[in-house]
Write an enzyme that holds these catalytic residues in place. Structure first.
Site, PDB file in Angstrom:
ATOM      1  N   LYS A  32       0.796  -1.255  -0.008  1.00 12.58           N
ATOM      2  CA  LYS A  32       0.133  -0.174  -0.023  1.00 12.58           C
ATOM      3  C   LYS A  32       0.816   1.320  -0.081  1.00 12.58           C
ATOM      4  CE  LYS A  32      -2.638  -0.917   3.779  1.00 12.58           C
ATOM      5  NZ  LYS A  32      -1.777  -2.483   4.208  1.00 12.58           N
ATOM      6  N   ARG A 107      -9.618   1.084   9.172  1.00 10.82           N
ATOM      7  CA  ARG A 107      -9.255  -0.347   9.298  1.00 10.82           C
ATOM      8  C   ARG A 107     -10.429  -1.153  10.158  1.00 10.82           C
ATOM      9  NH1 ARG A 107      -3.561   0.378   9.064  1.00 10.82           N
ATOM     10  NH2 ARG A 107      -2.504  -1.411  10.014  1.00 10.82           N
ATOM     11  N   ARG A 178      11.378  -3.319  11.873  1.00  8.86           N
ATOM     12  CA  ARG A 178      10.212  -2.616  12.442  1.00  8.86           C
ATOM     13  C   ARG A 178       9.746  -3.666  13.741  1.00  8.86           C
ATOM     14  NH1 ARG A 178       5.793  -0.350   8.631  1.00  8.86           N
ATOM     15  NH2 ARG A 178       4.270  -1.139  10.456  1.00  8.86           N
TER      16      ARG A 178
HETATM   17  P1  AMP Z   1       0.597   0.290   9.366  1.00 10.86           P
HETATM   18  O1  AMP Z   1       1.814   0.925   9.220  1.00 10.86           O
HETATM   19  O2  AMP Z   1      -0.567   0.927   8.672  1.00 10.86           O
HETATM   20  O3  AMP Z   1       0.683  -1.232   9.283  1.00 10.86           O
HETATM   21  O4  AMP Z   1       0.221   0.626  10.628  1.00 10.86           O
HETATM   22  C1  AMP Z   1       1.100   0.049  11.862  1.00 10.86           C
HETATM   23  C2  AMP Z   1       0.006  -0.086  13.218  1.00 10.86           C
HETATM   24  O5  AMP Z   1      -0.530   1.099  13.479  1.00 10.86           O
HETATM   25  C3  AMP Z   1      -1.084  -0.911  13.069  1.00 10.86           C
HETATM   26  O6  AMP Z   1      -0.577  -2.206  13.268  1.00 10.86           O
HETATM   27  C4  AMP Z   1      -1.930  -0.386  14.151  1.00 10.86           C
HETATM   28  O7  AMP Z   1      -1.457  -0.679  15.479  1.00 10.86           O
HETATM   29  C5  AMP Z   1      -1.823   0.930  13.950  1.00 10.86           C
HETATM   30  N1  AMP Z   1      -2.701   1.481  13.058  1.00 10.86           N
HETATM   31  C6  AMP Z   1      -2.531   1.965  11.904  1.00 10.86           C
HETATM   32  N2  AMP Z   1      -3.679   2.475  11.375  1.00 10.86           N
HETATM   33  C7  AMP Z   1      -4.913   2.395  12.259  1.00 10.86           C
HETATM   34  C8  AMP Z   1      -6.068   2.395  12.173  1.00 10.86           C
HETATM   35  N3  AMP Z   1      -6.757   2.875  11.257  1.00 10.86           N
HETATM   36  N4  AMP Z   1      -6.820   1.964  13.413  1.00 10.86           N
HETATM   37  C9  AMP Z   1      -6.319   1.448  14.283  1.00 10.86           C
HETATM   38  N5  AMP Z   1      -4.781   1.224  14.530  1.00 10.86           N
HETATM   39  C10 AMP Z   1      -4.185   1.680  13.362  1.00 10.86           C
END
Ligand code: AMP
Length: 239
Positions: A32, A107, A178
């Site tokens: 993404k 999400r 990460r």
């Molecule tokens: P990502 O880099 O998009 O995978 O986001 C990393 C982490 O941030 C996720 O595993 C969640 O803990 C948190 N996170 C990101 N976006 C959301 C969202 N829309 N709602 C809740 N938690 C989020």
């Protein structure tokens, strides 16, 4: 959302630019971020990534970061009431008035409904929900090999290795994994994706705005397909 039509030429009021309000859906590691970066350049849209916003908040130790960190470390979602206000503020900011690309939000169905309600009040609507389809085993392969530099450059131990193992090609800094790319956290993130986020596929399908792409293709190929689809949507919208 229509523009001025045939009469909107020189001397007439300037036609409003059509909005491109895009959201990206797909499991973690579907590409993404990579696709968002390219689409942002193609269509000159602001890029709003909830993951980046939250990681930045954790790094700078803000109240948001403090609230989010423990959930992120466990691969769980940050509670809806913590994240919704933050993202709606971005989407409603003047920079996003002509459109945006939203990566990592919504999400959950509650987040999608909050976005819909905010948009309904503003008389705006989403243009498309772009789904990058990638099977679980490919997600695990991609994320467990992902390494990043402190400046955010992304490598992969097999698919995109740095010239010197463990070092960034550009500035020689040490690459790190990460915390949430560690195997047990990846499994948790996938579980959360299937239970909380995947229902959004049906949600946007019902609204007729879901656009599905095979995220296992080469990034350039995925990008070509997405760009062509968005260009068509934009054209249809301007007619
Ligand atoms: P990502 O880099 O998009 O995978 O986001 C990393 C982490 O941030 C996720 O595993 C969640 O803990 C948190 N996170 C990101 N976006 C959301 C969202 N829309 N709602 C809740 N938690 C989020």
């Amino acid at each position: 959302m229509t523009t001025g039509g045939p009469g909107a030429g020189a001397g007439s009021l300037r036609a409003p630019v059509s909005e491109l309000n895009l959201i990206l859906l797909g499991p973690p590691g579907a590409g993404k971020g990579t696709q968002a970066e390219r689409i942002t350049e193609d269509f000159d849209l602001p890029y709003i990534s909830t993951g980046d916003i939250l990681r930045e908040a954790v790094k700078s130790g803000t109240e948001l970061g403090r609230q989010a960190k423990e959930y992120m470390d466990r691969g769980e979602l940050v509670p809806d009431d913590v994240i919704i206000g933050v993202i709606l503020e971005k989407v409603e900011s003047p920079e996003a008035a002509d459109g945006f690309i939203l990566d990592g939000f919504p999400r959950t169905v509650a987040q999608a409904e909050a976005l819909d309600q905010a948009f309904a009040k503003l008389g705006r609507e989403l243009t498309a929900a772009i789904l990058l389809d990638v099977p679980d085993e490919e997600v695990v392969r991609r994320l467990s090999g992902r390494r990043i530099s402190p400046a955010g450059r992304v490598y992969h131990v097999d698919f995109n290795p740095p010239k010197v193992p463990g070092r960034c090609d550009v500035d020689g800094s040490e690459l790190i994994q990460r915390d949430d790319d560690k195997p047990e956290v990846i499994r948790k993130r996938l579980e959360v994706y299937h239970s909380s986020t995947a229902p959004l596929i049906g949600y946007y399908e019902d609204k007729g705005i879901l656009r599905r792409f095979d995220g296992t293709m080469a990034p350039t190929e995925v990008h070509d397909h997405i760009r062509a689809t968005i260009a068509t949507l934009k054209l249809e919208d301007e007619l």
